[in-house]
Design a protein around this motif. Structure first.
Motif, PDB file in Angstrom:
ATOM      1  N   GLY A 123       0.761  -1.349  -0.034  1.00 52.11           N
ATOM      2  CA  GLY A 123       0.034  -0.003   0.230  1.00 52.11           C
ATOM      3  C   GLY A 123       0.941   1.330   0.009  1.00 52.11           C
ATOM      4  O   GLY A 123       0.289   2.233  -0.189  1.00 52.11           O
ATOM      5  N   PHE A 124       2.150   1.136   0.066  1.00 52.16           N
ATOM      6  CA  PHE A 124       3.066   2.519   0.058  1.00 52.16           C
ATOM      7  C   PHE A 124       3.623   2.668  -1.514  1.00 52.16           C
ATOM      8  O   PHE A 124       4.206   1.787  -2.039  1.00 52.16           O
ATOM      9  N   LYS A 125       3.058   3.981  -1.810  1.00 50.85           N
ATOM     10  CA  LYS A 125       3.541   4.257  -3.064  1.00 50.85           C
ATOM     11  C   LYS A 125       3.323   3.408  -4.217  1.00 50.85           C
ATOM     12  O   LYS A 125       2.298   2.851  -4.485  1.00 50.85           O
ATOM     13  N   TYR A 144      -1.764   4.458  -5.638  1.00 53.47           N
ATOM     14  CA  TYR A 144      -2.825   5.231  -6.535  1.00 53.47           C
ATOM     15  C   TYR A 144      -3.700   5.883  -5.713  1.00 53.47           C
ATOM     16  O   TYR A 144      -5.019   5.959  -6.049  1.00 53.47           O
ATOM     17  N   SER A 145      -3.273   6.780  -4.708  1.00 55.71           N
ATOM     18  CA  SER A 145      -4.194   7.598  -4.030  1.00 55.71           C
ATOM     19  C   SER A 145      -5.374   6.698  -2.961  1.00 55.71           C
ATOM     20  O   SER A 145      -5.339   5.390  -3.038  1.00 55.71           O
ATOM     21  N   ALA A 146      -5.951   7.732  -2.081  1.00 55.74           N
ATOM     22  CA  ALA A 146      -6.817   7.120  -1.353  1.00 55.74           C
ATOM     23  C   ALA A 146      -8.267   6.524  -1.897  1.00 55.74           C
ATOM     24  O   ALA A 146      -8.751   5.604  -1.155  1.00 55.74           O
ATOM     25  N   THR A 180       8.246  11.007  16.187  1.00 57.26           N
ATOM     26  CA  THR A 180       6.788  11.777  16.316  1.00 57.26           C
ATOM     27  C   THR A 180       6.652  12.995  15.468  1.00 57.26           C
ATOM     28  O   THR A 180       6.263  14.225  15.987  1.00 57.26           O
ATOM     29  N   GLU A 181       7.308  13.029  14.223  1.00 60.41           N
ATOM     30  CA  GLU A 181       7.148  13.866  13.278  1.00 60.41           C
ATOM     31  C   GLU A 181       6.399  13.461  11.935  1.00 60.41           C
ATOM     32  O   GLU A 181       6.702  13.865  10.852  1.00 60.41           O
ATOM     33  N   PHE A 182       5.667  12.656  11.957  1.00 61.46           N
ATOM     34  CA  PHE A 182       5.047  12.044  11.090  1.00 61.46           C
ATOM     35  C   PHE A 182       4.133  13.093  10.303  1.00 61.46           C
ATOM     36  O   PHE A 182       4.340  13.064   8.968  1.00 61.46           O
ATOM     37  N   ASN A 183       3.730  13.858  10.783  1.00 62.68           N
ATOM     38  CA  ASN A 183       2.706  15.132  10.011  1.00 62.68           C
ATOM     39  C   ASN A 183       3.748  15.678   9.154  1.00 62.68           C
ATOM     40  O   ASN A 183       3.205  15.921   7.892  1.00 62.68           O
ATOM     41  N   SER A 184       4.936  15.963   9.501  1.00 63.35           N
ATOM     42  CA  SER A 184       5.641  16.753   8.688  1.00 63.35           C
ATOM     43  C   SER A 184       6.184  15.820   7.650  1.00 63.35           C
ATOM     44  O   SER A 184       6.311  16.603   6.406  1.00 63.35           O
ATOM     45  N   TYR A 185       6.353  14.611   7.721  1.00 59.93           N
ATOM     46  CA  TYR A 185       6.691  13.799   6.623  1.00 59.93           C
ATOM     47  C   TYR A 185       5.510  13.761   5.677  1.00 59.93           C
ATOM     48  O   TYR A 185       5.906  13.784   4.452  1.00 59.93           O
ATOM     49  N   VAL A 186       4.314  13.531   6.081  1.00 58.38           N
ATOM     50  CA  VAL A 186       3.374  13.579   5.070  1.00 58.38           C
ATOM     51  C   VAL A 186       3.141  14.912   4.289  1.00 58.38           C
ATOM     52  O   VAL A 186       2.832  14.696   2.932  1.00 58.38           O
ATOM     53  N   GLU A 187       3.445  16.113   5.040  1.00 59.46           N
ATOM     54  CA  GLU A 187       3.116  17.209   4.359  1.00 59.46           C
ATOM     55  C   GLU A 187       4.604  17.265   3.348  1.00 59.46           C
ATOM     56  O   GLU A 187       4.351  17.906   1.955  1.00 59.46           O
ATOM     57  N   GLN A 188       5.766  16.827   3.604  1.00 63.16           N
ATOM     58  CA  GLN A 188       6.935  17.153   2.759  1.00 63.16           C
ATOM     59  C   GLN A 188       6.502  16.062   1.457  1.00 63.16           C
ATOM     60  O   GLN A 188       7.141  16.746   0.397  1.00 63.16           O
ATOM     61  N   GLN A 189       5.827  15.199   1.526  1.00 60.28           N
ATOM     62  CA  GLN A 189       5.564  14.182   0.336  1.00 60.28           C
ATOM     63  C   GLN A 189       4.570  14.754  -0.393  1.00 60.28           C
ATOM     64  O   GLN A 189       4.476  14.361  -1.602  1.00 60.28           O
ATOM     65  N   GLY A 190       3.811  15.734   0.117  1.00 65.44           N
ATOM     66  CA  GLY A 190       2.716  16.172  -0.778  1.00 65.44           C
ATOM     67  C   GLY A 190       1.251  15.817  -0.494  1.00 65.44           C
ATOM     68  O   GLY A 190       0.326  15.918  -1.219  1.00 65.44           O
ATOM     69  N   GLY A 191       1.190  15.199   0.684  1.00 58.60           N
ATOM     70  CA  GLY A 191      -0.069  14.624   1.210  1.00 58.60           C
ATOM     71  C   GLY A 191      -0.226  13.258   1.385  1.00 58.60           C
ATOM     72  O   GLY A 191       0.701  12.454   0.461  1.00 58.60           O
ATOM     73  N   ALA A 192      -1.141  12.759   1.773  1.00 60.03           N
ATOM     74  CA  ALA A 192      -1.524  11.141   1.947  1.00 60.03           C
ATOM     75  C   ALA A 192      -1.738  10.540   0.604  1.00 60.03           C
ATOM     76  O   ALA A 192      -1.327   9.506   0.392  1.00 60.03           O
ATOM     77  N   ASN A 193      -2.323  11.178  -0.291  1.00 60.78           N
ATOM     78  CA  ASN A 193      -2.545  10.793  -1.530  1.00 60.78           C
ATOM     79  C   ASN A 193      -1.386  10.337  -2.306  1.00 60.78           C
ATOM     80  O   ASN A 193      -1.465   9.713  -3.202  1.00 60.78           O
ATOM     81  N   ILE A 194      -0.348  11.072  -2.216  1.00 59.75           N
ATOM     82  CA  ILE A 194       0.877  10.713  -2.708  1.00 59.75           C
ATOM     83  C   ILE A 194       1.634   9.647  -2.405  1.00 59.75           C
ATOM     84  O   ILE A 194       2.396   8.892  -2.958  1.00 59.75           O
ATOM     85  N   ILE A 195       1.563   9.481  -0.958  1.00 56.28           N
ATOM     86  CA  ILE A 195       1.988   8.302  -0.469  1.00 56.28           C
ATOM     87  C   ILE A 195       1.470   6.900  -0.292  1.00 56.28           C
ATOM     88  O   ILE A 195       2.136   6.025  -0.687  1.00 56.28           O
ATOM     89  N   LEU A 196       0.123   7.091  -0.637  1.00 55.06           N
ATOM     90  CA  LEU A 196      -0.846   5.820  -0.738  1.00 55.06           C
ATOM     91  C   LEU A 196      -0.688   5.284  -2.380  1.00 55.06           C
ATOM     92  O   LEU A 196      -0.743   6.074  -3.264  1.00 55.06           O
TER      93      LEU A 196
END
Length: 377
Positions: free
Chosen positions: A15-17, A75-77, A57-73
């Motif tokens: 499920g990752f990228k 083919y998106s959510a 405990t900087e997970f939100n920073s990682y998600v933001e740097q990547q461009g959001g959850a839809n970029i990480i999942l």
């Protein structure tokens, strides 16, 4: 002989990228990941970087740097609602914990973010298997207290390993890059992922562990013969800052970091990373594309440094260097390919036994070029 330590043994990921279906990756003391552009090599490096952010405990920073959850999942959510992973560790200490498996899920939440579900730990100890699920604590208070202590002890071991592993990529050596600029002299606890504090870190090593500093300088000289030494001193106009200045052999002319080629600067960063003191060395070193801009002799030296430290620190390389393959055993090499029909990344383990006949005539680099190993466009 290396002392027992917690090590990465095996990982499954889904499920990752680009990893839409569950894939398994086996770890050695030295692990090389090869594959074509777009196959998913860097996504694996990115996953371990994400785990580091989760641990800090900087997970939100990682998600933001990547461009959001839809970029990480994958083919998106719309297609993938969560990331599942399972990481198995071996302790190397048979008198205590033998193996620890860490399972967790990272799920999508609106509007474009992710949250971490509480993890489960599976513990192998004295031939027995125990499962610690913080989501299913017993009703009895005494038993609950005991389980929480066990959970805390196991989590502490895993957290320590993840906290101390680091992902590196020294690709940015542009004129504006941090590695070529003056930096804060006290920023020296560990080498930064892009090498931006290289001068401060080398200065600290020279002051505290001069034998390690000398080893780093000698290795640089072996590949860059005209290199004499660094001039690592606080700047006269600002003693809080330091720059990667250097001298040529038998010369008093002072050069600056802007007068180092991209390949030489990257090799200096790699040498510092791999030959640094044990006190500051990460528990696991992940390097993306270490071969960028390196001369063939420097690639050979890089492989030698990896062999030197791998009994004490696992090293994971994602590479496209055919030459680098020739310095490692097939069992340490994993091939990442993109399944064009199913549209996800797959991981294949090379086998020295299966390649034995081929290797009598060809090198691993030649077999990769001939597409015997896979991982080609």
């Amino acid at each position: 002989m290396a002392k027992p330590r917690i090590k990465l043994k095996r990982m499954t990921l889904k499920g990752f990228k680009s990893f839409g279906e569950k894939q398994t990756l086996e770890f050695k003391d030295e692990t090389l990941l090869i594959g074509a552009n777009g196959s998913g090599k860097s996504n694996i490096i990115s996953f371990f970087n994400m785990l580091n952010y989760m641990n800090e405990t900087e997970f939100n920073s990682y998600v933001e740097q990547q461009g959001g959850a839809n970029i990480i999942l994958y083919y998106s959510a719309k297609k993938t609602q969560f990331i599942e992973f399972e990481i198995e560790f071996e302790t190397g200490n048979k008198s205590k914990l033998e193996n620890i498996t860490y399972l967790a899920k990272v799920s999508y939440k609106l509007p474009d973010n992710l949250f971490i579900a509480k993890p489960i730990y599976i513990i192998e100890q004295d031939g027995k298997v125990n499962t610690l699920d913080i989501n299913k604590l017993p009703v009895d208070e005494a038993e609950k207290s005991s389980l929480r202590k066990d959970f805390s002890d196991v989590a502490k071991n895993i957290d320590m390993l993840i906290h101390n592993w680091r992902v590196f990529q020294f690709s940015d050596t542009s004129k504006e890059s941090r590695i070529r600029q003056a930096g804060y002299i006290m920023d020296n606890k560990g080498l930064k992922s892009e090498g931006g504090n290289l001068a401060a870190f080398l200065y600290s090593i020279k002051q505290k562990e001069p034998q390690y500093y000398d080893r780093i300088v000698n290795q640089i000289r072996a590949i860059f013969p005209q290199f004499g030494d660094f001039e690592l001193q606080p700047l006269r106009l600002n003693e809080n800052m330091i720059m990667l200045n250097w001298y040529e052999t038998n010369s008093d002319y002072l050069f600056g970091p802007h007068q180092l080629s991209d390949g030489t600067l990257r090799f200096i960063a790699l040498t510092t990373l791999l030959l640094q003191p044990e006190e500051t060395r990460p528990s696991v070193i992940f390097i993306d594309e270490p071969e960028l801009g390196l001369h063939p002799a420097a690639i050979t030296a890089l492989a030698g440094m990896v062999h030197t430290i791998s009994p004490y620190c696992q090293v994971f390389l994602a590479t496209q260097s055919a030459q680098l393959l020739n310095h490692f055993k097939p069992d340490s090499i994993k091939v990442v390919e993109r399944d064009r029909q199913k549209k996800y990344s797959v991981i294949k383990q090379l086998s020295e036994k299966e390649l034995r006949v081929w290797l009598k005539k060809y090198t691993l680099a030649e077999l990769w070029d001939k597409n015997v190993l896979g991982g080609r466009p």
